[in-house]
Design an enzyme around this catalytic site. Structure first.
Site, mmCIF file in Angstrom:
data_model
loop_
_atom_site.group_PDB
_atom_site.id
_atom_site.type_symbol
_atom_site.label_atom_id
_atom_site.label_comp_id
_atom_site.label_asym_id
_atom_site.label_seq_id
_atom_site.Cartn_x
_atom_site.Cartn_y
_atom_site.Cartn_z
ATOM 1 N N TYR A 97 0.855 -1.196 0.000
ATOM 2 C CA TYR A 97 0.000 0.000 0.000
ATOM 3 C C TYR A 97 0.888 1.242 0.000
ATOM 4 O O TYR A 97 1.817 1.346 0.816
ATOM 5 C CB TYR A 97 -0.936 -0.005 1.220
ATOM 6 C CG TYR A 97 -1.944 -1.125 1.124
ATOM 7 C CD1 TYR A 97 -3.116 -0.958 0.390
ATOM 8 C CD2 TYR A 97 -1.674 -2.373 1.675
ATOM 9 C CE1 TYR A 97 -4.022 -2.019 0.234
ATOM 10 C CE2 TYR A 97 -2.567 -3.434 1.527
ATOM 11 C CZ TYR A 97 -3.736 -3.243 0.801
ATOM 12 O OH TYR A 97 -4.615 -4.290 0.631
ATOM 13 N N SER A 98 0.581 2.172 -0.896
ATOM 14 C CA SER A 98 1.309 3.448 -0.916
ATOM 15 C C SER A 98 0.952 4.193 0.367
ATOM 16 O O SER A 98 -0.218 4.227 0.752
ATOM 17 C CB SER A 98 0.860 4.316 -2.088
ATOM 18 O OG SER A 98 0.929 3.606 -3.290
ATOM 19 N N CYS B 296 0.090 7.759 -10.325
ATOM 20 C CA CYS B 296 -0.173 6.594 -9.477
ATOM 21 C C CYS B 296 -1.628 6.151 -9.606
ATOM 22 O O CYS B 296 -2.531 6.975 -9.635
ATOM 23 C CB CYS B 296 0.156 6.922 -8.021
ATOM 24 S SG CYS B 296 0.059 5.483 -6.932
ATOM 25 N N GLU C 102 3.841 4.759 -10.651
ATOM 26 C CA GLU C 102 3.526 3.590 -9.815
ATOM 27 C C GLU C 102 2.090 3.182 -10.131
ATOM 28 O O GLU C 102 1.145 3.854 -9.702
ATOM 29 C CB GLU C 102 3.668 3.939 -8.339
ATOM 30 C CG GLU C 102 3.599 2.727 -7.439
ATOM 31 C CD GLU C 102 4.278 2.987 -6.116
ATOM 32 O OE1 GLU C 102 5.496 2.744 -6.010
ATOM 33 O OE2 GLU C 102 3.588 3.474 -5.207
ATOM 34 N N TYR D 281 -0.833 -0.087 -10.498
ATOM 35 C CA TYR D 281 -1.111 -1.448 -9.991
ATOM 36 C C TYR D 281 -2.504 -1.901 -10.395
ATOM 37 O O TYR D 281 -3.276 -1.098 -10.906
ATOM 38 C CB TYR D 281 -0.928 -1.509 -8.473
ATOM 39 C CG TYR D 281 -1.557 -0.381 -7.678
ATOM 40 C CD1 TYR D 281 -2.893 -0.439 -7.271
ATOM 41 C CD2 TYR D 281 -0.814 0.761 -7.342
ATOM 42 C CE1 TYR D 281 -3.462 0.581 -6.526
ATOM 43 C CE2 TYR D 281 -1.381 1.793 -6.599
ATOM 44 C CZ TYR D 281 -2.710 1.697 -6.195
ATOM 45 O OH TYR D 281 -3.264 2.712 -5.465
HETATM 46 P P1 FAD Z 1 -7.149 -9.952 -3.389
HETATM 47 O O1 FAD Z 1 -7.747 -10.923 -2.452
HETATM 48 O O2 FAD Z 1 -5.688 -10.016 -3.627
HETATM 49 O O3 FAD Z 1 -7.937 -9.987 -4.745
HETATM 50 C C1 FAD Z 1 -7.487 -9.213 -5.841
HETATM 51 C C2 FAD Z 1 -8.113 -9.769 -7.109
HETATM 52 O O4 FAD Z 1 -7.744 -11.116 -7.285
HETATM 53 C C3 FAD Z 1 -9.641 -9.733 -7.119
HETATM 54 O O5 FAD Z 1 -10.028 -8.836 -8.138
HETATM 55 C C4 FAD Z 1 -10.077 -11.151 -7.410
HETATM 56 O O6 FAD Z 1 -11.094 -11.225 -8.390
HETATM 57 C C5 FAD Z 1 -8.815 -11.787 -7.936
HETATM 58 N N1 FAD Z 1 -8.768 -13.225 -7.562
HETATM 59 C C6 FAD Z 1 -9.387 -13.878 -6.563
HETATM 60 N N2 FAD Z 1 -9.099 -15.173 -6.583
HETATM 61 C C7 FAD Z 1 -8.258 -15.373 -7.606
HETATM 62 C C8 FAD Z 1 -7.595 -16.498 -8.135
HETATM 63 N N3 FAD Z 1 -7.735 -17.692 -7.591
HETATM 64 N N4 FAD Z 1 -6.804 -16.310 -9.203
HETATM 65 C C9 FAD Z 1 -6.626 -15.116 -9.749
HETATM 66 N N5 FAD Z 1 -7.231 -13.988 -9.292
HETATM 67 C C10 FAD Z 1 -8.033 -14.122 -8.237
HETATM 68 N N6 FAD Z 1 -4.439 -0.577 -2.971
HETATM 69 C C11 FAD Z 1 -5.116 0.368 -2.282
HETATM 70 O O7 FAD Z 1 -6.306 0.196 -1.965
HETATM 71 N N7 FAD Z 1 -4.482 1.526 -1.883
HETATM 72 C C12 FAD Z 1 -3.178 1.779 -2.170
HETATM 73 O O8 FAD Z 1 -2.643 2.842 -1.806
HETATM 74 C C13 FAD Z 1 -2.452 0.782 -2.878
HETATM 75 N N8 FAD Z 1 -1.149 0.961 -3.177
HETATM 76 C C14 FAD Z 1 -0.468 0.010 -3.865
HETATM 77 C C15 FAD Z 1 0.878 0.221 -4.149
HETATM 78 C C16 FAD Z 1 1.595 -0.729 -4.856
HETATM 79 C C17 FAD Z 1 3.047 -0.468 -5.165
HETATM 80 C C18 FAD Z 1 0.950 -1.922 -5.277
HETATM 81 C C19 FAD Z 1 1.696 -2.969 -6.049
HETATM 82 C C20 FAD Z 1 -0.375 -2.154 -4.991
HETATM 83 C C21 FAD Z 1 -1.108 -1.193 -4.276
HETATM 84 N N9 FAD Z 1 -2.452 -1.391 -3.941
HETATM 85 C C22 FAD Z 1 -3.136 -0.410 -3.264
HETATM 86 C C23 FAD Z 1 -3.148 -2.648 -4.257
HETATM 87 C C24 FAD Z 1 -3.055 -3.624 -3.052
HETATM 88 O O9 FAD Z 1 -1.723 -4.082 -2.918
HETATM 89 C C25 FAD Z 1 -3.957 -4.850 -3.185
HETATM 90 O O10 FAD Z 1 -3.661 -5.453 -4.403
HETATM 91 C C26 FAD Z 1 -5.435 -4.536 -3.107
HETATM 92 O O11 FAD Z 1 -5.775 -3.987 -1.842
HETATM 93 C C27 FAD Z 1 -6.263 -5.818 -3.279
HETATM 94 O O12 FAD Z 1 -5.834 -6.743 -2.338
HETATM 95 P P2 FAD Z 1 -6.864 -7.739 -1.644
HETATM 96 O O13 FAD Z 1 -6.072 -8.682 -0.814
HETATM 97 O O14 FAD Z 1 -7.967 -7.006 -0.992
HETATM 98 O O15 FAD Z 1 -7.497 -8.472 -2.900
#
Ligand code: FAD
Ligand code: A2P
Length: 407
Positions: free
Chosen positions: A163-164, A365, A405, A407
């Site tokens: 998370y940023s 971003c 950046e 994502y």
């Molecule tokens: P996840 O559980 O990881 O789900 C994400 C997606 O995966 C869903 O759309 C789902 O449909 C899919 N999925 C589910 N099951 C599967 C499967 N079996 N196979 C394939 N796909 C599947 N997020 C923010 O909200 N704020 C930020 O400031 C922010 N900054 C970031 C900075 C960087 C450098 C990066 C890389 C990412 C950033 N993110 C940010 C994104 C964050 O890291 C997460 O990816 C985001 O919150 C989703 O994570 P999650 O665990 O809730 O979702």
């Protein structure tokens, strides 16, 4: 630690790590980082709070001589990385040994940062963790969060999500002991994936539930959005060197954010226009350049930190400009959906002129599509000037003036 604080005070700048040549060498607290300083919660640095205090500054400082940088690079220190000759905090906490922080605030606003829009994934929250001064960071960096899981393949705990950081180095409370994030809750209804079968989805903290449907709730974003003050949180990092602010206080900063891509921009804006660390002795701000924010969101109910932006606009009309694109409510004159690049196209000439100035930096971003949006926006004007946008952007990147950046 006293010395670290003194360095911070002397510089008054976020990257006091980036001490100017006249200043003492970097905070001694960083140097030693003895193993024995580890506490039960993870590999804390001795005096890391000092590092946080030292990190009170604006990255807008004079460069440090290369010799200092070489010395720093030669002795590889744990917990720091040398970037452009400056030391910045780096991976003080790993996924195997994360820092255990506490939630001090979740939802600074009445409910969340956004209001319900009818979409399942309407919610974005602002959450603040107490890191006790042990996870110092500078504006533009990220941290990792480890959710209990289960993750997509059943892993417990879940893999880290990045998370940023949305707060400036001193944190929202300016104690250098907190870090804030801007997190969008991932909720997908009757989509490709589901981790709640029909009848299983329960109301989340904001009251949203889809018991009649198959639902996929993002593992980490739901963990964070559902947190309440006092909850424990596992943090890794800090990390990230792509989005750091320039040294020059006269730099111009063009910021392009879609959705939660606003997070690093908020951290910059706090430092530039809000924090004591960014104030100059003449009662003004250390930052002397221009900052222009373009923000893209789906609905006006999703305009993140709009109140803060309006405040800066009012207080610093000559330095801060703010434009937003509300994709599902606005259209341009040609009837096209209002994306951030559509909004920027209204000012293409002016922005192009600004980008010719080597003091101008572009920060982008959010969604991946933004980069091609830039090409759409500036391709024609580059061509008019006998240039190819892709080449121009590459040259800006090489000059460390184009920061992306997505994502
Ligand atoms: P996840 O559980 O990881 O789900 C994400 C997606 O995966 C869903 O759309 C789902 O449909 C899919 N999925 C589910 N099951 C599967 C499967 N079996 N196979 C394939 N796909 C599947 N997020 C923010 O909200 N704020 C930020 O400031 C922010 N900054 C970031 C900075 C960087 C450098 C990066 C890389 C990412 C950033 N993110 C940010 C994104 C964050 O890291 C997460 O990816 C985001 O919150 C989703 O994570 P999650 O665990 O809730 O979702
Ligand atoms: P839309 O979803 O209407 O297509 P959020 O992360 O809160 O959903 O906000 C992201 C914003 O970025 C939305 O307004 C979204 O519009 C917009 N968007 C989607 N695709 C692009 C793109 N390729 N370039 C710029 N903005 C985009």
């Amino acid at each position: 630690m006293a010395q670290a604080a003194a360095v911070g005070a002397l510089l008054g700048a976020s990257t006091a790590f980036l001490a100017p040549s006249a200043a003492p060498a970097p905070a001694p607290a960083l140097r030693g980082a003895p193993h024995s300083s580890r506490d039960s919660t993870g590999p804390g640095l001795a005096g890391a709070a000092g590092v946080g205090a030292a990190a009170l500054g604006l990255g807008l400082l004079a460069a440090r001589p290369a010799a200092t940088a070489c010395r720093a690079a030669a002795v590889k220190k744990k917990g720091v990385k040398v970037v452009h000759g400056k030391e910045i905090p780096w991976n003080l906490f790993s996924p195997k040994a994360p820092y255990q922080g506490k939630v001090v605030e979740n939802d600074v606003h009445k409910q969340t940062l956004t209001e319900p829009t009818g979409d399942a994934n309407w919610e974005t929250t602002h959450v603040t963790f107490d890191h006790g001064g042990k996870v110092p960071y500078i504006e533009g960096q990220s941290i990792g969060v480890i959710a209990p899981g289960p993750d997509k393949k059943g892993e417990q705990p879940a893999k880290i999500r990045l998370y940023s950081i949305a707060s400036s180095a001193v944190g929202d409370d300016q104690t250098s002991k907190t870090v804030s994030l801007c997190v969008k809750r991932v909720v997908e209804v009757d989509g490709k994936f589901a981790n709640r079968q029909k009848g299983e989805d329960k109301p989340d903290k904001a009251g949203t539930a889809y018991p009649e449907n198959q639902v996929y709730r993002g593992v980490c974003s739901n963990h964070i959005c559902d947190m309440t003050p006092g909850d424990e949180v596992l943090i890794t990092g800090p990390t990230g060197a792509e989005m750091l602010l320039p040294e020059d206080p006269e730099a111009n900063i063009i910021m392009l954010a879609t959705g939660t891509g606003i997070a690093p921009m908020r951290s910059y804006l706090r430092l530039l226009f809000h924090d004591k660390a960014g104030a100059s002795s003449d009662g003004g701000r250390k930052f002397k350049g221009k900052a222009w924010l373009f923000m893209g969101v789906p609905y006006s109910k999703s305009l993140l930190y709009d109140d803060e932006h309006q405040t800066y606009k009012k207080a610093f009309p000559d330095q801060f400009r703010y434009d937003y694109a509300v994709s599902r409510e606005q259209k341009n004159a040609a009837g096209q959906k209002m994306y951030i690049q559509t909004k920027m196209a209204e000012y293409a000439e002016e922005l192009w002129e600004m980008m010719q100035d080597e003091k101008t930096h572009v920060y982008m971003c959010g969604l991946k599509g933004m980069e091609s949006g830039m090409a759409e926006c500036f391709g024609p004007i580059a061509e008019k000037n006998g240039l190819v946008w892709a080449e121009f952007a590459k040259a800006m990147k090489k000059a460390d003036r184009y920061h992306v950046e997505v994502y």
